[in-house]
Design a protein around this motif. Sequence first.
Motif, PDB file in Angstrom:
ATOM      1  N   ALA A 180       2.048   1.741  -3.410  1.00  6.61           N
ATOM      2  CA  ALA A 180       0.985   2.277  -4.263  1.00  6.61           C
ATOM      3  C   ALA A 180       0.931   3.797  -4.188  1.00  6.61           C
ATOM      4  N   VAL A 181       1.261   4.359  -3.031  1.00  9.68           N
ATOM      5  CA  VAL A 181       1.309   5.814  -2.899  1.00  9.68           C
ATOM      6  C   VAL A 181       2.278   6.395  -3.928  1.00  9.68           C
ATOM      7  N   ALA A 182       3.413   5.720  -4.128  1.00 10.86           N
ATOM      8  CA  ALA A 182       4.396   6.172  -5.116  1.00 10.86           C
ATOM      9  C   ALA A 182       3.845   6.099  -6.532  1.00 10.86           C
ATOM     10  N   ILE A 183       3.116   5.020  -6.832  1.00 10.80           N
ATOM     11  CA  ILE A 183       2.539   4.871  -8.175  1.00 10.80           C
ATOM     12  C   ILE A 183       1.502   5.953  -8.432  1.00 10.80           C
ATOM     13  N   LEU A 206      -2.698  -4.635  -5.993  1.00 12.49           N
ATOM     14  CA  LEU A 206      -1.555  -5.031  -5.172  1.00 12.49           C
ATOM     15  C   LEU A 206      -1.564  -6.545  -5.057  1.00 12.49           C
ATOM     16  N   GLU A 207      -0.410  -7.153  -5.250  1.00 14.01           N
ATOM     17  CA  GLU A 207      -0.352  -8.613  -5.292  1.00 14.01           C
ATOM     18  C   GLU A 207       0.810  -9.141  -4.458  1.00 14.01           C
ATOM     19  N   LYS A 229       0.835  -1.209   0.000  1.00 10.65           N
ATOM     20  CA  LYS A 229       0.000   0.000   0.000  1.00 10.65           C
ATOM     21  C   LYS A 229       0.867   1.255   0.000  1.00 10.65           C
ATOM     22  N   ALA A 230       1.983   1.189   0.732  1.00 13.03           N
ATOM     23  CA  ALA A 230       2.917   2.319   0.718  1.00 13.03           C
ATOM     24  C   ALA A 230       3.515   2.506  -0.677  1.00 13.03           C
ATOM     25  N   GLU A 263      -7.636   6.026  -1.367  1.00  5.74           N
ATOM     26  CA  GLU A 263      -7.049   5.445  -0.162  1.00  5.74           C
ATOM     27  C   GLU A 263      -5.619   5.906   0.086  1.00  5.74           C
ATOM     28  N   ALA A 264      -5.007   6.537  -0.899  1.00  2.52           N
ATOM     29  CA  ALA A 264      -3.582   6.858  -0.813  1.00  2.52           C
ATOM     30  C   ALA A 264      -3.274   7.864   0.288  1.00  2.52           C
ATOM     31  N   ALA A 265      -4.127   8.864   0.472  1.00  2.00           N
ATOM     32  CA  ALA A 265      -3.838   9.903   1.457  1.00  2.00           C
ATOM     33  C   ALA A 265      -3.756   9.341   2.869  1.00  2.00           C
TER      34      ALA A 265
END
Length: 274
Positions: free
Chosen positions: A193-196, A210-211, A190-191, A229-231
């Motif tokens: 994903a914030v970068a993506i 996410l896998e 998830k962290a 959800e990123a924030a």
Amino acid sequence: MPSENPMQQQSQAQSNSETFSYSRVTTFEQCPRRYRYRYRDGVKEGFRGVEAFMGNCVHEALEWLFLERCADRVRTAAEAVEKYCEVWDRRYTDGGAVVRVIRAGTELEFYRRTGAELIERFHRDRFSVDDRSTVAVEQHFVIELGGRQPFQGFIDRLARDPSGTLHIIDYKTGKRVPRDFRGKEADQLKAYAVAIFARHCEAECSEVVLELDFLRGSKPLRYRMQRSEAAATENELLARIDQVSDSTVFPPVPGILCQWCGFNDLCEGYRPRN
């Protein structure tokens, strides 16, 4: 190989800001003393646990396998296993820290063979039927959390499915296989994903998959994360990093995992098992 531009944002933080990673944060949370030795004092670990060593060898072989596919070279399971064995032999004799078997009654060759079996099974059950295009392997990124905190990581594999959705994939070789997508491994993705999301605009990427692929498990664990959800993920991660940054004492946390810690010969909290 086909690759998108590097996932990197120029840091506007102060020059003395430390660049954190997810493993750096979790090392502190598991044992502040180990964190101090590794990240504050720069002490070199006295040995490598064989489980982590095997995992590194498997990851390098998987990276090679996907890069070969990107280069339009078809590789068999036998060739992938041969590559893994080559990596094992090279890493074992590279002059790094000693590889140590911790579990009593288990031989080094057992782990070498286990890694080969994981590679063979992965090729048969996952790789041969994977129709996603590989964007990058071992993709390094550096972003700025909250406009102030540099954060970096390496994504095992970034892939795009036929619908255009990006998949952030992490390969795991450990014995513990969770039943669902949760825990520190899930939080790490998830962290990432914030970068993506930080790199792609909403029109390009409103969600990511996410896998977690535990190679000993029967199938990967997946979670479809929305940009909304990123924030919250970013804020939670910043709070954890702030706790590490604000710490001034680093006590040991004795436990069974001390046996696998490469600093246990320095730590007064370590109690060898008889």
